[in-house]
Every structure is written in C-alpha cells, then in structure tokens.
Design a protein around this motif. Sequence first.
Motif, mmCIF file in Angstrom:
data_model
loop_
_atom_site.group_PDB
_atom_site.id
_atom_site.type_symbol
_atom_site.label_atom_id
_atom_site.label_comp_id
_atom_site.label_asym_id
_atom_site.label_seq_id
_atom_site.Cartn_x
_atom_site.Cartn_y
_atom_site.Cartn_z
ATOM 1 N N TYR A 48 0.866 -1.190 -0.108
ATOM 2 C CA TYR A 48 0.104 0.073 -0.136
ATOM 3 C C TYR A 48 0.850 1.179 -0.013
ATOM 4 C CZ TYR A 48 -3.697 -3.247 0.735
ATOM 5 O OH TYR A 48 -4.700 -4.459 0.800
ATOM 6 N N SER A 49 0.357 2.373 -0.462
ATOM 7 C CA SER A 49 0.891 3.588 -0.328
ATOM 8 C C SER A 49 1.253 4.081 0.949
ATOM 9 C CB SER A 49 0.303 4.635 -1.263
ATOM 10 O OG SER A 49 -1.004 4.672 -1.032
ATOM 11 N N ASP A 93 -21.198 11.162 5.352
ATOM 12 C CA ASP A 93 -21.945 9.638 5.190
ATOM 13 C C ASP A 93 -21.587 8.750 6.424
ATOM 14 O OD1 ASP A 93 -19.459 9.137 4.941
ATOM 15 O OD2 ASP A 93 -19.307 8.958 3.116
ATOM 16 N N PRO A 174 -4.984 8.263 -0.517
ATOM 17 C CA PRO A 174 -5.385 9.080 -1.849
ATOM 18 C C PRO A 174 -6.543 10.094 -1.008
ATOM 19 C CG PRO A 174 -6.213 7.026 -1.549
ATOM 20 C CD PRO A 174 -5.171 6.944 -0.149
ATOM 21 N N PHE A 206 -15.271 14.823 0.096
ATOM 22 C CA PHE A 206 -14.092 14.100 -0.250
ATOM 23 C C PHE A 206 -14.304 12.784 -0.431
ATOM 24 C CE2 PHE A 206 -12.802 17.823 1.989
ATOM 25 C CZ PHE A 206 -11.506 18.279 1.301
ATOM 26 N N MET B 1 4.099 8.627 -11.850
ATOM 27 C CA MET B 1 4.349 7.490 -10.830
ATOM 28 C C MET B 1 3.497 7.911 -9.630
ATOM 29 S SD MET B 1 5.959 4.840 -10.652
ATOM 30 C CE MET B 1 5.563 3.623 -9.631
ATOM 31 N N ARG B 2 3.292 9.303 -9.163
ATOM 32 C CA ARG B 2 2.814 9.530 -8.017
ATOM 33 C C ARG B 2 1.260 9.171 -8.044
ATOM 34 N NH1 ARG B 2 0.010 13.361 -5.661
ATOM 35 N NH2 ARG B 2 0.185 15.009 -7.122
ATOM 36 N N GLU B 5 0.580 5.687 -7.885
ATOM 37 C CA GLU B 5 0.587 5.287 -6.483
ATOM 38 C C GLU B 5 -0.907 5.706 -5.696
ATOM 39 O OE1 GLU B 5 3.771 3.210 -6.648
ATOM 40 O OE2 GLU B 5 2.355 3.419 -4.808
ATOM 41 N N VAL B 6 -1.192 6.962 -6.046
ATOM 42 C CA VAL B 6 -2.238 7.491 -5.348
ATOM 43 C C VAL B 6 -3.592 6.787 -5.894
ATOM 44 C CG1 VAL B 6 -4.118 9.465 -5.259
ATOM 45 C CG2 VAL B 6 -1.540 9.578 -4.870
ATOM 46 N N GLY B 9 -3.548 3.332 -4.300
ATOM 47 C CA GLY B 9 -4.032 3.406 -2.957
ATOM 48 C C GLY B 9 -5.413 3.314 -3.098
ATOM 49 N N LEU B 10 -6.142 4.116 -4.004
ATOM 50 C CA LEU B 10 -7.649 4.385 -3.843
ATOM 51 C C LEU B 10 -8.112 2.915 -4.061
ATOM 52 C CD1 LEU B 10 -8.418 7.142 -6.109
ATOM 53 C CD2 LEU B 10 -9.631 6.590 -4.136
ATOM 54 N N SER B 12 -6.975 -0.243 -3.497
ATOM 55 C CA SER B 12 -6.637 -1.185 -2.225
ATOM 56 C C SER B 12 -7.384 -0.799 -1.132
ATOM 57 C CB SER B 12 -5.010 -1.273 -1.853
ATOM 58 O OG SER B 12 -4.366 -0.302 -2.558
ATOM 59 N N VAL B 13 -7.535 0.449 -0.649
ATOM 60 C CA VAL B 13 -8.067 0.924 0.574
ATOM 61 C C VAL B 13 -9.777 0.866 0.250
ATOM 62 C CG1 VAL B 13 -8.368 2.729 2.127
ATOM 63 C CG2 VAL B 13 -6.219 2.467 1.050
ATOM 64 N N GLY B 14 -10.193 0.898 -0.953
ATOM 65 C CA GLY B 14 -11.414 0.845 -0.990
ATOM 66 C C GLY B 14 -12.195 1.947 -0.598
ATOM 67 N N VAL B 15 -12.163 2.865 -1.390
ATOM 68 C CA VAL B 15 -12.794 4.260 -1.009
ATOM 69 C C VAL B 15 -14.255 4.211 -1.038
ATOM 70 C CG1 VAL B 15 -12.792 6.532 -1.447
ATOM 71 C CG2 VAL B 15 -10.433 5.393 -1.344
ATOM 72 N N VAL B 16 -14.894 4.767 -0.245
ATOM 73 C CA VAL B 16 -16.213 5.122 -0.157
ATOM 74 C C VAL B 16 -16.622 6.528 -0.388
ATOM 75 C CG1 VAL B 16 -18.451 4.966 1.204
ATOM 76 C CG2 VAL B 16 -16.652 3.105 1.616
ATOM 77 N N ALA B 17 -17.724 6.618 -1.581
ATOM 78 C CA ALA B 17 -17.670 7.863 -1.914
ATOM 79 C C ALA B 17 -18.268 8.666 -0.878
ATOM 80 C CB ALA B 17 -18.910 7.837 -3.210
ATOM 81 N N GLY B 18 -18.469 9.943 -0.921
ATOM 82 C CA GLY B 18 -18.878 11.027 -0.092
ATOM 83 C C GLY B 18 -20.401 11.205 -0.418
ATOM 84 N N VAL B 27 -21.592 2.325 4.848
ATOM 85 C CA VAL B 27 -20.907 1.777 3.344
ATOM 86 C C VAL B 27 -22.084 1.221 2.577
ATOM 87 C CG1 VAL B 27 -18.551 0.390 2.951
ATOM 88 C CG2 VAL B 27 -19.363 0.876 5.257
#
Lengths: 252, 189
Positions: A48-49, A93, A174, A206, B1-2, B5-6, B9-10, B12-18, B27
């Motif tokens: 992970y980052s 949320d 991120p 966000f 590259m950055r 990575e970002v 990360g998004l 892998s972390v599994g981001v939940v939208a706002g 969730v």
Amino acid sequence: MERRTYLGSLGTVGITSVAGCLGDLLGGDSNPDTILEPPEEEAQYGDYSYQTYGEEFPSFSLTDPIAEEAVSRDDFVGERPFVITYFYGSCPDGMCDALLQHLARIQEDAIESGYEDEVGLLAVTFDPDRDTADALRAYSTERGIDPAAGHWHYLRPEDNETAKTVLNETFGLPLRRNEESSNNESTNETAAGNESSGADGLEYTFTHSALVQIVNERGIVERAYPKASRQRDAVNTQVMVEDTRTVVGVDE
Amino acid sequence: MRRREVLAGLGSVGVVAGAGAVAAFGVPSFDDDSDGSSGLVGRQHEPYEIETVDAPGSEAGTVTVPAPDQPTFIDFFATWCDPCIKQMDALATTHDRVGDDVLFLSVTSEPVGDTISEAELAEWWDENDGDWTIGLDPTSELTSRYWGSPYPSAVAIDASGTVRWHDSGIKTADELVAGIERALEGGAE
C-alpha cells in the motif's frame, strides 16, 4: 515528491516480503520491532502507499489547533505509542464518525484504565478550511470527545491544498475532492468557505480512505486497519482497543 | 508515478464515496465480502446495565442488555446524525409490529447530561416520533461491543444472549423486522 512516494512504496514491498519469509520459517512473529503478531487479515499489510505492519511511520509535524502547538512524530518516538486516523468534520456519510468513534472509545478506555498519559490519539483533518479550532471543538462536544485532554490532538494542516499534499505525500493516502454543485440548499450568506456548515448543503465533500493506524513507541506501525468504518471480525472498535492496550503494555 | 501510487491506494483501500453517492449512512455494500453474515452474529457478550431516559415511551431507570428473558433489539443512533432521523419512521413501524416481543431500545453514546441535556434528547425524541426506550452509553462500551457505529446500526440478540443479526445504514421496516425475527426464532430454539 514523486520520488518519495515511489520509494515509500518500494520500501513497503521489501519489508512485507521479508516479513512473510521469516514468518513462514519461524511460524510466528518475525518482526523484532513490533509487539503485535502480524495481522490476520491479509488486507492489513502489503503493497500500500501508506505504512502498514512493521514499517516505520513517516515523519510529520502538524499543528494542534486547540492546544495551538506543533505535534510531530518525534514527540512520540521513544515516549509512547499513538493511534492516528484521517477525517473531516463535515463528512456526510458517517464514515469519519465511525473512525472518530473508535478513537473516542480508546479515549474512554484509556481514562478508565489509567493509561491516558501513555498513548496519543491523533485525528488529522484534511479539510482545515472548514475544520477550524472552533468547529473541531463543537464536533468534539457533540461526540463526547475531550480534545483538551493531553493525549488527544487534532492535527490541522494550514489549508486544504496543503492538507491534500500532506495526505498524499506524507501519509500515503489518496484524497479526492468532489464539488457538490447541485441541490445546494445552504443559504450561502457567507461566501468565504470557512464557515462550518451542517451536513446538508455542503459545497464539497471528499472521497477518502478510512484508515486507522497504531504506531508503537519506536515509531513502527503495529496495525493499519483499512476500511475501518466498517466493523468486522478483524477490524472493530474492541479489536482496536485491545491492540492499543497491548501496544501500550496495559496490565490486565 | 505519484498519480499511479495514489490511484493504487484508492483501489486497495476501497474508498467509499462521499455525500450523494452513498444513500445509507456507512458503506454502500455492507455485505460485499461477508456474505451477509457479519462477524458479530453468533457472539455473546456479558450482560451490561445501562441507564434509560425519561422521554416519550421511555422511563428513567436502568435496563440490562441483553435482556435476560427475551430477545433484544438495539438501534444505535446519535442526535447529530441526519440518517438517524431518516431511520426513525421505519423504527416506529418496526416497534409497532414487533415491539412487544422484544426489549426494543435506541441507544446513544452522546454525553447526555453533559453537552446535551436529557431534556434536549427527549425533545429530539419527541420531534422524531420516538415512542420506546432510550438507553445511554456514555463510555461507548455497549456501542463498542455490538458494533454500533457507523450510525445508525442495528443489532438483534436472541433470548439466550446470542447475536442473531447486525447491520449498518438506513434500513426499511421490513429489513428491521426480518432481523428481529431471526432473534425471535433463535430464542425459540
């Protein structure tokens, strides 16, 4: 800064694979720098980052807007472990609330069991424009958090642009800002965006990760709980409290 | 590259939208990798006593969770939580349908008596047509045991004290009743 992120990620891969090999050989905890065994949930370590199990937590120095003082990683290394999460107060949320609830419960447990001086609880806002000291005080009051306690620190980058950089570059997380242009019912009497508005009529929100990390006294990550707003077997408030107690070394 | 990575990360972390993207508080797909059975189901916790509040449908006193002799239903909420207000209608309907068969509770970990008064809580309760017992969990001990966050979250415990159902986010009355029925069935075994 690109280079740093890249190296940070490389570091992750290296350490993870080494830990994996040793873990296989020894059949147990292989990392001399950590107190906890490797996490059971595989998603909790890997490429992970952000920093995960066994990795050194990145150096940072940010302002606690309530104590009006700088708080840095070095305040804790050699002194005491800390638990850290990343949030914004206008989070509509419930994700951020869930994260802060974990920390709030650790705060309660620490006070009940008398280890409040042996742990730091850090909540980094990535929306400092809205999360002013006053807004954070109000946020805490509603939720039963005592932000004036010596162990609790909100960390507030100076503005939202800086916050995004800090999140991406320092913490490896991120962050995406979403403009909420439609059905904005806010009265908008103040055009300057530093009024803390309620959950309705937000100008922007966000997309962010829901991470909680426990970092030991050596500055090494003991746990990185991803998707920490969703409670499950491996990641829930009680697990975090127990892991924190173990890392702090609280006697049962 | 950055950027990569970002984005990685998004992923892998599994981001939940706002905001608007997420209808439920919490969730979007809660059951994605758990097959609908949360890890809380099947667990038992020691009885824990909490204070109750004087409010419509609720009397000041104490209550033991889980109830020793009947199933228990708990809605975890906070007065500052907008989705919790939206959840109240379905809770009221559910209470009408199965409220007599279980200990039916709404529990908040807010610092009631400190930064919010009991009267303010009772007023909120009245405004949102609450008509059942409100319990207080100022240390979040109960909330922590039964995975009460994010708010609202609901848990149904059978008469033997075993958790039979748990979920987060806004639920319909049918979903809540179905969850409670698992606890009713469990208690009959």
